[in-house]
Design an enzyme around this catalytic site. Structure first.
Site, PDB file in Angstrom:
ATOM      1  N   ASP A  12      -0.160   4.372   0.954  1.00 24.85           N
ATOM      2  CA  ASP A  12      -0.526   5.417   1.908  1.00 24.85           C
ATOM      3  C   ASP A  12       0.144   5.232   3.255  1.00 24.85           C
ATOM      4  O   ASP A  12       0.649   4.155   3.590  1.00 24.85           O
ATOM      5  CB  ASP A  12      -2.046   5.478   2.083  1.00 24.85           C
ATOM      6  N   HIS A  14       0.834  -1.202   0.000  1.00 29.08           N
ATOM      7  CA  HIS A  14       0.000   0.000   0.000  1.00 29.08           C
ATOM      8  C   HIS A  14       0.870   1.255   0.000  1.00 29.08           C
ATOM      9  O   HIS A  14       1.928   1.299   0.627  1.00 29.08           O
ATOM     10  CB  HIS A  14      -1.006   0.007   1.152  1.00 29.08           C
ATOM     11  N   GLU A  50      -5.113   2.036   2.593  1.00 24.67           N
ATOM     12  CA  GLU A  50      -5.106   0.879   3.482  1.00 24.67           C
ATOM     13  C   GLU A  50      -5.264   1.280   4.939  1.00 24.67           C
ATOM     14  O   GLU A  50      -5.790   0.510   5.748  1.00 24.67           O
ATOM     15  CB  GLU A  50      -3.804   0.088   3.293  1.00 24.67           C
ATOM     16  N   GLU A  51      -4.798   2.484   5.286  1.00 25.03           N
ATOM     17  CA  GLU A  51      -4.737   2.897   6.690  1.00 25.03           C
ATOM     18  C   GLU A  51      -6.039   3.485   7.221  1.00 25.03           C
ATOM     19  O   GLU A  51      -6.108   3.875   8.379  1.00 25.03           O
ATOM     20  CB  GLU A  51      -3.607   3.919   6.885  1.00 25.03           C
ATOM     21  N   ASP A  61       6.025   1.309   7.612  1.00 20.56           N
ATOM     22  CA  ASP A  61       4.700   0.861   7.168  1.00 20.56           C
ATOM     23  C   ASP A  61       4.196   1.725   6.033  1.00 20.56           C
ATOM     24  O   ASP A  61       3.560   2.744   6.245  1.00 20.56           O
ATOM     25  CB  ASP A  61       3.739   0.909   8.356  1.00 20.56           C
ATOM     26  N   HIS A 115       4.003   3.508  12.616  1.00 17.28           N
ATOM     27  CA  HIS A 115       3.150   4.597  13.099  1.00 17.28           C
ATOM     28  C   HIS A 115       3.776   5.417  14.227  1.00 17.28           C
ATOM     29  O   HIS A 115       3.142   6.357  14.705  1.00 17.28           O
ATOM     30  CB  HIS A 115       1.779   4.079  13.558  1.00 17.28           C
ATOM     31  N   GLU A 146       3.859  -6.303   4.082  1.00 20.86           N
ATOM     32  CA  GLU A 146       3.753  -5.727   5.422  1.00 20.86           C
ATOM     33  C   GLU A 146       5.098  -5.845   6.136  1.00 20.86           C
ATOM     34  O   GLU A 146       5.858  -6.792   5.903  1.00 20.86           O
ATOM     35  CB  GLU A 146       2.692  -6.472   6.232  1.00 20.86           C
TER      36      GLU A 146
END
Length: 361
Positions: free
Chosen positions: A71, A69, A129-130, A99, A334, A158
């Site tokens: 984003d 992903h 995705e987030e 991530d 994150h 991932e």
């Protein structure tokens, strides 16, 4: 800014990280990925919104889908990226470095480099995705061009620090509401305290913690969890609360379906009003498939279960076995100082690229 997928992998990674792409704002990065792959003769490239799919058409007996992903969660004064040298190697620090732009960089580089892999490969770079599942780019691709997601095995990039993590947990969030009756706290006996009536629910949760939370599925052991995460009640400091709501999160192993998990919770909390806020299916590991087994052998480390929910569940629902594998320590995701060890990218590129090329371990 342009992306050259044939340049140094670490430099490519830094450029991808520095292209800000918070969820819903992936257009610029999607454009760069499309430009980087669109002119390569060995790939058929399709763009759907801010999702880019590139695939080989070599007629190989197996097709592998590699997805990442584009984003990130919102930026928190952690762009542009910076390099840091630590005791265990060099790191890139910046939003999305863990991530999962490390995985995006590896996939983009391999998509350009592997002109004639031993397996046909579909490379998927997707958005949103987030955030809420209804915005997820894989869902849009599945709706508009489901043929683009056909594969014998899917690998989701991932962050796993280069270890194969099989399947994923399912998740269910729900609330239980307890009624009461408001009254002045000086005359509390004229009302009914809803907060006090949460006690039986909390006792059920406490007793649940005494059970064995470990569930083995296809050789991997998943740790289940059932926890109260939020409580909402009360009108004022001198008012008996007329209602109390507790939110509960159930993280369950992939030995059961979403419907079975929901039924288990309804039985456990029979007698209370339940509202299901979200319910996401798990994914079985799929490591019993020969294609997955050969990849695990090429990686050369013991597979682990995936704690948490990932988009491997989406592929599982499509009937495609899927696993998680990518650079970066998931514990860094994150964080304000989100980072990725640069050597982790090299390790993942070598393992994935070697396997797709047909090299043995």
């Amino acid at each position: 800014m342009m992306l050259d997928p044939l340049t140094d992998l670490h430099a490519l990674f830094a450029r991808i990280v520095d292209c800000e792409s918070v969820s819903g704002q992936e257009e610029a990065l999607a454009g760069l990925v499309e430009s980087a792959l669109g002119g390569l003769p060995h790939l058929e490239t399709v763009r759907i919104g801010n999702n880019v799919v590139a695939r080989t058409r070599l007629g190989r007996p197996d097709r592998v889908l590699v997805a990442g992903h584009l984003d990130t969660v919102p930026v928190a004064d952690n762009l542009p990226s910076v390099r840091e040298v630590r005791e265990d190697g060099e790191y890139l620090v910046g939003r999305g470095s863990c991530d999962m732009k490390g995985g995006v960089a590896v996939a983009l580089a391999l998509a350009a480099q592997l002109e004639r892999p031993a397996k046909d490969v579909t490379w998927v770079f997707y958005d949103c995705e987030e955030i809420a599942a209804r915005y997820n780019g894989l869902g849009r691709i599945a709706s508009e061009r489901p043929d683009l997601l056909d594969a014998d095995l899917a690998i989701l990039m991932e962050p796993t620090d280069g270890v194969v993590e099989g399947g994923c947990q399912g998740t269910m969030r729900f609330t239980l509401t307890v009624p009461g009756a408001a009254a002045h706290s000086a005359r509390s006996w004229t009302g009914h305290n809803a907060i006090h009536d949460l006690a039986p629910i909390l006792e059920i949760l406490r007793r649940w913690q005494d059970r064995d939370p470990l569930v083995e599925v296809d050789g991997l052991t998943y740790h289940e969890g059932l926890n109260a995460t939020m409580v909402s009640a009360g009108l004022a400091g001198n008012v008996i609360p007329p209602e109390a709501t507790i939110q509960i999160n159930y993280r369950y192993a992939p030995d059961k379906s979403a419907a079975q998990a929901q039924e288990a919770m309804r039985r456990l909390f029979d007698g209370w009003e339940m509202e299901v806020l979200d319910l996401s299916s798990p994914a079985r590991p799929g490591l019993d498939r020969p294609l997955a087994q050969s990849f695990v052998a090429r990686v050369g480390t013991e597979p682990r279960p995936k704690y948490g929910w990932t988009d491997v569940a989406r592929f599982s629902e499509l009937g495609t076995p899927a696993l998680n594998f990518g650079p970066g320590d998931p514990l860094c995701a994150h964080k304000a100082d989100e980072c990725c060890r640069l050597a982790s990218l090299d390790e993942c590129r070598d393992a994935l690229g070697g396997w797709l090329s047909g090299e043995s371990a």
